[in-house]
Design an enzyme around this catalytic site. Sequence first.
Site, PDB file in Angstrom:
ATOM      1  N   ASP A 171       0.813  -1.221   0.000  1.00  0.00           N
ATOM      2  CA  ASP A 171       0.000   0.000   0.000  1.00  0.00           C
ATOM      3  C   ASP A 171       0.847   1.271   0.000  1.00  0.00           C
ATOM      4  O   ASP A 171       0.315   2.374   0.103  1.00  0.00           O
ATOM      5  CB  ASP A 171      -0.953   0.001   1.201  1.00  0.00           C
ATOM      6  CG  ASP A 171      -0.213   0.064   2.534  1.00  0.00           C
ATOM      7  OD1 ASP A 171       1.035  -0.063   2.524  1.00  0.00           O
ATOM      8  OD2 ASP A 171      -0.873   0.245   3.576  1.00  0.00           O
ATOM      9  N   GLY A 172       2.173   1.120  -0.110  1.00  0.00           N
ATOM     10  CA  GLY A 172       3.054   2.284  -0.196  1.00  0.00           C
ATOM     11  C   GLY A 172       3.726   2.669   1.099  1.00  0.00           C
ATOM     12  O   GLY A 172       4.592   3.551   1.114  1.00  0.00           O
ATOM     13  N   LYS A 195      12.440  44.429  -7.327  1.00  0.00           N
ATOM     14  CA  LYS A 195      11.226  44.141  -8.101  1.00  0.00           C
ATOM     15  C   LYS A 195      10.062  44.948  -7.535  1.00  0.00           C
ATOM     16  O   LYS A 195       9.783  44.880  -6.346  1.00  0.00           O
ATOM     17  CB  LYS A 195      10.888  42.649  -8.041  1.00  0.00           C
ATOM     18  CG  LYS A 195      11.804  41.766  -8.832  1.00  0.00           C
ATOM     19  CD  LYS A 195      11.302  40.343  -8.871  1.00  0.00           C
ATOM     20  CE  LYS A 195      11.324  39.693  -7.497  1.00  0.00           C
ATOM     21  NZ  LYS A 195      10.951  38.263  -7.549  1.00  0.00           N
ATOM     22  N   ALA A 204      12.876  29.230 -11.830  1.00  0.00           N
ATOM     23  CA  ALA A 204      13.880  30.064 -12.513  1.00  0.00           C
ATOM     24  C   ALA A 204      13.319  31.354 -13.094  1.00  0.00           C
ATOM     25  O   ALA A 204      14.006  32.031 -13.856  1.00  0.00           O
ATOM     26  CB  ALA A 204      14.609  29.268 -13.602  1.00  0.00           C
ATOM     27  N   THR A 246      12.527  34.277 -11.485  1.00  0.00           N
ATOM     28  CA  THR A 246      13.210  35.450 -10.932  1.00  0.00           C
ATOM     29  C   THR A 246      14.603  35.604 -11.505  1.00  0.00           C
ATOM     30  O   THR A 246      14.999  36.692 -11.938  1.00  0.00           O
ATOM     31  CB  THR A 246      13.286  35.337  -9.391  1.00  0.00           C
ATOM     32  OG1 THR A 246      11.961  35.338  -8.857  1.00  0.00           O
ATOM     33  CG2 THR A 246      14.062  36.496  -8.797  1.00  0.00           C
TER      34      THR A 246
END
Length: 318
Positions: free
Chosen positions: A43-44, A199, A231, A233
């Site tokens: 079930d993981g 900015k 990426a 900015t």
Amino acid sequence: MSNEYFDPKLKIFSLNSNRELAEEIAKEVGIELGKSSVTHFSDGEIQINIEESIRGCHVYVIQSTSNPVNQNLMELLIMIDALKRASAATINIVMPYYGYARQDRKARSREPITAKLVANLIETAGATRMITLDMHAPQIQGFFDIPIDHLNAVRLLSDYFSERHLGDDLVVVSPDHGGVTRARKMADRLKAPIAIIDKRRPRPNVAEVMNIVGNVEGKVCIIIDDIIDTAGTITLAAKALREAGATKVYACCSHPVLSGPAMKRIEDSPIEKLVVTNSIALPEEKWIDKMEQLSVAALLGEAIVRVHENASVSSLFE
């Protein structure tokens, strides 16, 4: 380092986030990686088995909480619990990249502070110390009540550019106000001035304007950041620097998350070379020709040895 290290009480284990880096670190220290396995139930659910005795040992677990973040975090927590129940003397987490660090405060109403939650989980599981690299928000150290050794990659990145002899007209650029301290550290090492990308959104629904504080005309610019994710900015900053007269633009970061459109943006940008560390394991599809990777194995290996020998690590912060 890299000579054989004679202390059977020192153990280094790796989980699945960055085994290649873990092997490099173990080689730097001079010991073999500890034997353990990570498997999954149908079930993981994660199951961890430590395949050697660690009773009374000082154990270092290397695991970045990078993508898949939740899987890697749960692996780490389960490993800490297993080590605690196996009577390790100390459990030291070496986390080159600390995931969830960008959620370090409530930016809006009814938001969680997930960086603090992760700190609580790591401590509650049983960790006794953490060594990490360039946390997105350094104040996250205060979320822990265990010792934190917060290293940085500025020296490694600075030395790379210093050895490339890029000339006397260097300017180190911070892509935002939050990264000024980091940029200043690199600038001091390279004996260069700094510039800052400011900015601003002049009014709602109008694109951000990139103002540059500092002189970059005719200069070779090096943008330094802690994380590059999509990426956006850093590539917009590179474009603004070229438009302001910079002759070349390089970029570097400690943690190459590189998700979504990051690779195409970098490929199409005026960035000459992107220099990253191996704090995060990069799959083949995230490699491009203009990228170069530096190893933090020597830095982290040295930190492990100093911590183990109760020696000072302060010189590694400089």
